[in-house]
Design an enzyme around this catalytic site. Structure first.
Site, short mmCIF file in Angstrom:
data_model
loop_
_atom_site.label_atom_id
_atom_site.label_comp_id
_atom_site.label_asym_id
_atom_site.label_seq_id
_atom_site.Cartn_x
_atom_site.Cartn_y
_atom_site.Cartn_z
N LYS A 162 0.80 -1.13 0.11
CA LYS A 162 -0.16 -0.04 -0.11
C LYS A 162 1.02 1.35 0.15
CE LYS A 162 -1.72 3.13 2.01
NZ LYS A 162 -1.59 4.42 1.75
N GLY A 193 -4.45 3.40 -2.32
CA GLY A 193 -5.68 3.88 -1.62
C GLY A 193 -5.24 4.69 -0.27
N GLY A 195 -4.41 5.86 3.88
CA GLY A 195 -4.08 4.93 4.94
C GLY A 195 -4.95 4.30 5.90
N PRO A 196 -5.95 5.32 6.29
CA PRO A 196 -6.87 4.68 7.33
C PRO A 196 -7.83 3.85 6.75
CG PRO A 196 -6.59 7.19 7.24
CD PRO A 196 -6.02 6.69 6.24
N GLY A 199 -4.60 1.02 4.25
CA GLY A 199 -3.43 0.74 5.00
C GLY A 199 -3.54 0.13 6.16
N GLU A 237 9.99 1.85 10.28
CA GLU A 237 11.16 3.01 9.86
C GLU A 237 10.45 4.20 10.16
OE1 GLU A 237 13.16 5.52 8.96
OE2 GLU A 237 13.09 4.84 6.80
N CYS A 271 14.11 11.25 6.18
CA CYS A 271 14.04 10.87 7.78
C CYS A 271 15.23 10.95 8.41
CB CYS A 271 13.31 9.31 7.85
SG CYS A 271 13.99 8.25 6.80
N GLU A 365 10.65 16.04 14.59
CA GLU A 365 10.92 16.17 13.08
C GLU A 365 10.08 17.07 12.35
OE1 GLU A 365 9.76 12.49 10.88
OE2 GLU A 365 11.94 12.53 10.46
P1 NAP Z 1 2.00 8.78 7.54
O1 NAP Z 1 0.52 9.10 7.56
O2 NAP Z 1 2.73 7.98 8.48
O3 NAP Z 1 1.98 7.89 6.04
C1 NAP Z 1 2.88 6.68 5.75
C2 NAP Z 1 2.03 5.42 5.28
O4 NAP Z 1 1.19 5.07 6.03
C3 NAP Z 1 1.17 6.28 4.00
O5 NAP Z 1 1.34 5.21 3.15
C4 NAP Z 1 -0.11 6.09 4.75
O6 NAP Z 1 -1.02 6.50 3.85
C5 NAP Z 1 -0.05 5.07 5.43
N1 NAP Z 1 -1.06 5.34 6.69
C6 NAP Z 1 -1.66 6.56 7.22
N2 NAP Z 1 -2.43 6.21 8.16
C7 NAP Z 1 -2.38 4.90 8.33
C8 NAP Z 1 -3.10 4.01 9.08
N3 NAP Z 1 -4.03 4.47 10.09
N4 NAP Z 1 -3.09 2.58 9.21
C9 NAP Z 1 -1.94 2.19 8.18
N5 NAP Z 1 -1.33 2.98 7.32
C10 NAP Z 1 -1.77 4.23 7.42
O7 NAP Z 1 3.03 9.92 7.43
P2 NAP Z 1 2.47 11.27 6.37
O8 NAP Z 1 1.01 11.87 7.11
O9 NAP Z 1 2.45 11.18 5.12
O10 NAP Z 1 3.55 12.30 7.21
C11 NAP Z 1 3.54 12.74 8.20
C12 NAP Z 1 4.78 12.94 9.00
O11 NAP Z 1 5.43 11.63 8.96
C13 NAP Z 1 5.81 13.69 8.39
O12 NAP Z 1 6.01 15.15 8.66
C14 NAP Z 1 7.06 13.11 8.84
O13 NAP Z 1 7.48 13.92 9.88
C15 NAP Z 1 6.87 11.71 9.06
N6 NAP Z 1 7.28 10.90 7.77
C16 NAP Z 1 8.56 10.27 8.10
C17 NAP Z 1 9.01 9.46 7.03
C18 NAP Z 1 10.02 8.59 7.24
O14 NAP Z 1 10.52 8.40 6.22
N7 NAP Z 1 10.29 8.07 8.44
C19 NAP Z 1 8.10 9.47 5.85
C20 NAP Z 1 7.12 10.37 5.59
C21 NAP Z 1 6.48 11.00 6.56
P3 NAP Z 1 -1.50 7.90 3.26
O15 NAP Z 1 -0.60 8.00 2.10
O16 NAP Z 1 -2.78 7.72 2.54
O17 NAP Z 1 -1.61 8.73 4.28
#
Ligand code: NAP
Ligand code: MG
Length: 458
Positions: A162, A193, A195-196, A199, A237, A271, A365
């Site tokens: 996903k 699709g 995340g919520p 995912g 990660e 990250c 971050e």
């Molecule tokens: P995120 O929501 O954690 O997104 C990462 C992945 O998880 C995406 O595929 C996302 O789908 C999915 N996801 C979201 N909610 C989920 C759930 N409840 N259950 C399962 N999967 C779910 O991150 P983001 O909102 O894109 O970014 C927010 C912050 O996260 C950034 O500002 C940064 O600080 C941090 N971040 C860290 C990394 C890293 O490499 N460690 C990468 C990105 C972001 P969607 O795309 O549909 O949300």
């Protein structure tokens, strides 16, 4: 999924936006829990065949995928430029070249790795964990997919992916590449699709044996808790707030210039970025001057791309304001839109000075083109500051000699440290100490995440 493109059970679509133009450039299905279920079934059905395939044969498929990716590099770079906003040069030098190298490394590792070993009167087999659910973010959209899918396939696992809702197009191209490389139907399955919805359904699916997630700490924590309750393997990660430590006697100009480049690459959406520069009191002001000069070279819209979304842009600007409220001094950039730029989610390349370790901008971050400069008194003080966050993903140490830099790095609570500008190694284990995550990616350590052991006694 199951070797062909399949309609979603829902007709909902997700619009993919170019963050530089704010225009919709494509639409992908908003996959449902039912789609995830079908993909997991396909992965389960394909597992016996793929896990029994000779590792060298699995490696050959990865090598073919590497060659196909290399052949399509211009098209893939253009896709990442469009959906992430990465400047074209960075898109091809990093967003395409890195996953190409990682695919190549796992092609070799699959062929070379000792999946069977003798321990006294035992034979120990390293067997695939099973069906892997991979959930990836948008910031290095193809690399993060490959860093999970390549070792999983090398190990003999089957996968449901996903990808991030913001960057699904490169994921679709990668699915085509794996198919063309000769991967049997059902071994790799893609569900685009939200995340919520998709995912969460994948993370919670009872027939997924391992969840590998990269993204925010909040979501990671919830996925980890769910995996714990279900007693299944999980790899996380998460974020970072890595320190770039310039020891007295180090080459200050080099340390600061490389450090600024490290943060502003990918518009700070990395990250492992070294977002805190630690400099001794005696050379602090000089370091500020060097950082300001270096930051001036990152013109938004040219070397510096936009952020992924309006939401991320606003979040980053909020952090800059918060820093100022708490006493930081803007010496480059700032929260305003870059001059004359009315379109695109751009943030000015920002350097904050007079930052102290407890400030929000030194702890959290930011995920944007913002670097903070922190002053330290002596090496113990520097170590306390470097280790003084909840994170521990990466870091850098610059010393007058390698020995003193290594000695400092060994005392850091972090998973990866570059010594005096050491180059990124795609075979070195990558992953976090503390709240930066659980598990490692890349190289043989990354492969091990997707294996479980069985010992037979004779
Ligand atoms: P995120 O929501 O954690 O997104 C990462 C992945 O998880 C995406 O595929 C996302 O789908 C999915 N996801 C979201 N909610 C989920 C759930 N409840 N259950 C399962 N999967 C779910 O991150 P983001 O909102 O894109 O970014 C927010 C912050 O996260 C950034 O500002 C940064 O600080 C941090 N971040 C860290 C990394 C890293 O490499 N460690 C990468 C990105 C972001 P969607 O795309 O549909 O949300
Ligand atoms: Mg999200």
């Amino acid at each position: 999924m199951g070797g062909r493109w399949q309609e979603s059970t829902s007709t909902d679509r997700i619009g993919v936006v170019d963050p530089a133009t704010e225009q919709v450039i494509g639409r992908v299905p908003a996959g449902t829990a039912a789609d995830i279920d079908a993909a997991v079934s396909a992965a389960r059905a394909a597992l016996p065949g793929w896990s029994a395939t000779e590792p060298a044969r699995r490696g050959a498929v990865l090598a073919a995928a590497r060659d196909l990716l290399a052949a399509r590099r211009k098209e893939i770079a253009a896709t990442v430029s469009a959906e992430l906003g990465a400047p074209p040069a960075f898109a091809s030098a990093v967003h395409v070249a890195l996953p190409t190298a990682v695919l190549g490394s796992f092609a070799e590792i699959a062929a070379e790795f000792a999946f069977v070993e003798k321990v006294g009167n035992s034979t120990v087999y390293q067997e695939p964990v099973g069906v892997v659910g991979a959930i990836t973010p948008w910031n290095y959209p193809l690399h993060q997919i490959v860093a999970k899918v390549a070792p999983a396939l090398a190990a003999g696992c089957t996968v449901v992916l996903k990808p991030a809702e913001n960057t699904p197009l490169v994921a679709q191209q990668f699915a085509e590449i794996l198919d063309e490389a000769g991967l049997p139907a059902g071994v790799f399955n893609l569900v685009t699709g939200l995340g919520p919805v998709a995912g969460q359904a994948l993370a919670e699916h009872p027939d997924v044996d391992l969840v590998s997630f990269t993204g925010s700490t909040d979501v990671g924590r919830r996925i980890g808790a769910g995996a714990g309750a279900a007693v299944k393997r999980v790899a996380l990660e998460l974020g970072g707030k890595s320190a770039n430590v310039v020891l007295p006697g180090a080459d200050l100009a080099k340390a600061v210039n490389v450090g600024i480049a490290n943060v502003f690459a990918n518009s700070g959406q990395t990250c492992s970025a070294w977002t805190r520069i630690l400099v001794d009191d005696a050379r602090y002001d000089e370091a500020v001057g060097i950082a300001v000069e270096a930051a001036a070279k990152y013109r938004p819209g040219d070397r510096l791309g936009p952020l992924i979304s309006g939401r991320q842009r606003d979040r980053v600007r909020g952090y800059i304001n918060r820093g100022v409220e708490q006493g930081a001094r803007i010496v480059a950039g700032g929260p305003e839109a870059p001059d004359g730029m009315t379109t695109g989610y751009y943030v000015r390349p920002t350097v904050l000075a007079d930052v102290t370790p407890e400030m929000t901008v030194a702890q959290e971050e930011i995920f944007g083109p913002v670097v903070v400069l922190i002053r330290y008194q002596d090496e113990d003080d520097a170590l306390r500051i470097a280790n003084g966050t909840v994170y521990g993903l990466a870091g850098a140490v610059w010393g007058a000699d390698e020995e003193s830099a290594v000695a400092f790095a060994r005392r850091m609570d972090t998973g990866q440290v570059d010594i005096n500008g050491g180059r990124f190694n795609p075979r070195a284990p990558f992953g976090g100490y503390k709240q930066s995550g659980v598990g490692r990616e890349l190289g043989t350590h990354g492969l091990a995440e997707y294996l479980q052991t069985k010992s037979l006694q004779f």
